[in-house]
Design a protein around this motif. Structure first.
Motif, mmCIF file in Angstrom:
data_model
loop_
_atom_site.group_PDB
_atom_site.id
_atom_site.type_symbol
_atom_site.label_atom_id
_atom_site.label_comp_id
_atom_site.label_asym_id
_atom_site.label_seq_id
_atom_site.Cartn_x
_atom_site.Cartn_y
_atom_site.Cartn_z
ATOM 1 N N LYS A 95 37.364 15.799 -45.500
ATOM 2 C CA LYS A 95 36.203 16.281 -45.673
ATOM 3 C C LYS A 95 35.144 15.608 -45.813
ATOM 4 C CE LYS A 95 37.764 17.411 -50.522
ATOM 5 N NZ LYS A 95 38.025 17.416 -51.594
ATOM 6 N N SER A 96 33.760 15.847 -44.877
ATOM 7 C CA SER A 96 32.555 15.145 -44.854
ATOM 8 C C SER A 96 32.778 14.189 -46.031
ATOM 9 C CB SER A 96 31.630 15.558 -44.261
ATOM 10 O OG SER A 96 30.866 15.838 -45.450
ATOM 11 N N ALA A 97 31.103 13.267 -45.580
ATOM 12 C CA ALA A 97 31.160 12.026 -46.768
ATOM 13 C C ALA A 97 29.737 12.186 -47.268
ATOM 14 C CB ALA A 97 30.437 10.801 -45.661
ATOM 15 N N GLY A 98 29.539 13.724 -47.061
ATOM 16 C CA GLY A 98 28.532 14.427 -48.016
ATOM 17 C C GLY A 98 29.216 15.315 -48.779
ATOM 18 N N GLU A 99 30.324 15.688 -48.441
ATOM 19 C CA GLU A 99 31.310 16.711 -49.023
ATOM 20 C C GLU A 99 31.656 15.978 -50.250
ATOM 21 O OE1 GLU A 99 33.800 20.685 -47.723
ATOM 22 O OE2 GLU A 99 33.930 19.067 -46.008
ATOM 23 N N GLU A 100 32.368 15.214 -49.800
ATOM 24 C CA GLU A 100 33.463 13.809 -50.245
ATOM 25 C C GLU A 100 31.814 13.674 -51.854
ATOM 26 O OE1 GLU A 100 36.127 12.103 -52.903
ATOM 27 O OE2 GLU A 100 36.473 13.012 -50.396
ATOM 28 N N ALA A 101 30.836 12.569 -51.508
ATOM 29 C CA ALA A 101 29.859 12.524 -52.471
ATOM 30 C C ALA A 101 28.915 14.130 -53.047
ATOM 31 C CB ALA A 101 28.817 12.769 -51.662
ATOM 32 N N LEU A 102 29.834 15.354 -52.854
ATOM 33 C CA LEU A 102 29.297 16.380 -53.597
ATOM 34 C C LEU A 102 30.143 16.263 -54.815
ATOM 35 C CD1 LEU A 102 27.578 19.390 -51.321
ATOM 36 C CD2 LEU A 102 26.734 17.732 -52.847
ATOM 37 N N HIS A 103 31.283 16.412 -53.940
ATOM 38 C CA HIS A 103 32.761 16.729 -55.099
ATOM 39 C C HIS A 103 32.709 15.850 -56.568
ATOM 40 C CE1 HIS A 103 34.578 19.799 -53.593
ATOM 41 N NE2 HIS A 103 34.593 19.740 -52.401
ATOM 42 N N GLU A 104 32.272 14.474 -56.495
ATOM 43 C CA GLU A 104 32.661 13.931 -56.838
ATOM 44 C C GLU A 104 30.943 13.272 -57.995
ATOM 45 O OE1 GLU A 104 32.474 9.697 -54.924
ATOM 46 O OE2 GLU A 104 34.221 9.473 -53.644
ATOM 47 N N GLU A 105 30.112 14.186 -57.532
ATOM 48 C CA GLU A 105 28.677 13.475 -58.150
ATOM 49 C C GLU A 105 29.553 15.516 -59.198
ATOM 50 O OE1 GLU A 105 24.597 15.631 -57.694
ATOM 51 O OE2 GLU A 105 25.258 14.051 -56.107
ATOM 52 N N LEU A 106 30.644 16.865 -58.579
ATOM 53 C CA LEU A 106 30.728 17.798 -59.233
ATOM 54 C C LEU A 106 31.094 17.201 -60.503
ATOM 55 C CD1 LEU A 106 30.006 20.444 -60.099
ATOM 56 C CD2 LEU A 106 32.040 20.247 -58.180
ATOM 57 N N ALA A 107 32.118 15.793 -60.697
ATOM 58 C CA ALA A 107 33.121 15.405 -60.859
ATOM 59 C C ALA A 107 32.280 14.949 -62.729
ATOM 60 C CB ALA A 107 34.123 14.755 -60.526
ATOM 61 N N THR A 108 31.487 14.332 -62.196
ATOM 62 C CA THR A 108 30.625 13.579 -62.116
ATOM 63 C C THR A 108 30.104 13.948 -63.959
ATOM 64 O OG1 THR A 108 30.434 11.395 -61.206
ATOM 65 C CG2 THR A 108 28.582 11.384 -62.873
ATOM 66 N N GLU A 109 29.341 15.553 -63.549
ATOM 67 C CA GLU A 109 28.582 15.917 -64.327
ATOM 68 C C GLU A 109 29.473 16.945 -64.828
ATOM 69 O OE1 GLU A 109 26.630 18.648 -61.799
ATOM 70 O OE2 GLU A 109 25.037 16.811 -60.844
ATOM 71 N N LYS A 110 31.152 17.378 -65.280
ATOM 72 C CA LYS A 110 32.240 17.881 -65.301
ATOM 73 C C LYS A 110 32.178 17.291 -66.289
ATOM 74 C CE LYS A 110 33.675 21.185 -62.091
ATOM 75 N NZ LYS A 110 35.673 21.261 -61.945
ATOM 76 N N GLN A 111 32.293 15.166 -66.283
ATOM 77 C CA GLN A 111 33.150 14.776 -67.123
ATOM 78 C C GLN A 111 32.036 14.149 -68.688
ATOM 79 O OE1 GLN A 111 33.587 11.064 -65.538
ATOM 80 N NE2 GLN A 111 36.002 12.328 -64.722
ATOM 81 N N GLY A 112 30.584 14.324 -67.846
ATOM 82 C CA GLY A 112 29.547 14.207 -68.507
ATOM 83 C C GLY A 112 28.597 15.866 -69.812
ATOM 84 N N SER A 113 28.732 16.256 -69.114
ATOM 85 C CA SER A 113 29.265 17.492 -69.598
ATOM 86 C C SER A 113 30.378 17.587 -70.940
ATOM 87 C CB SER A 113 28.488 18.849 -68.581
ATOM 88 O OG SER A 113 30.337 19.202 -68.581
ATOM 89 N N ALA A 114 30.872 17.064 -71.048
ATOM 90 C CA ALA A 114 31.932 17.357 -71.899
ATOM 91 C C ALA A 114 31.559 16.604 -73.296
ATOM 92 C CB ALA A 114 33.178 16.752 -71.734
ATOM 93 N N VAL A 115 31.266 15.608 -73.171
ATOM 94 C CA VAL A 115 30.293 14.932 -74.158
ATOM 95 C C VAL A 115 29.913 15.496 -75.220
ATOM 96 C CG1 VAL A 115 28.798 12.151 -75.048
ATOM 97 C CG2 VAL A 115 31.278 12.830 -72.867
#
Length: 110
Positions: A49-69
């Protein structure tokens, strides 16, 4: 290979480089990636994964965790609302019984 070429051109995309076409065809027919390693062709599974792709995956994971609350909070509010509705129904029933007892001549039955 003509099928892949027709699919790519039909989609209106530019033709794939020959190495990508070979990579796709061979990866569909064989699980051995030694050929790709020896020729220097990157396979879809071996691409990092490129650095940009990795950053997008991390952002998506953070959003998923945030939407669970908020979802959990919504479920708790629904439960509280159901409890409050039940209490209100009981209060209305008790109140109607009290009113029917305290008002002579008015029957609560039709």
């Amino acid at each position: 290979m003509e099928t892949m070429w027709a699919e790519v051109v039909a989609d209106g995309q530019p033709p794939l480089p020959n190495s990508e076409v070979v990579s796709k065809v061979l990866s569909q027919n064989s699980s051995n990636t030694t050929f790709f390693k020896n020729t220097g062709i990157a396979t879809p599974s071996s691409k990092s994964k490129s650095a940009g792709e990795e950053a997008l995956h991390e952002e998506l994971a953070t959003e998923k965790q945030g939407s669970a609350v908020p979802h959990q909070e919504l479920e708790e509010l629904k439960k509280k609302s159901e409890v409050a509705d039940e209490a209100l129904k009981e209060s209305n029933l008790i109140l109607s019984q009290i009113l029917s007892l305290s008002t002579p001549g008015i029957s609560s039955q039709p």
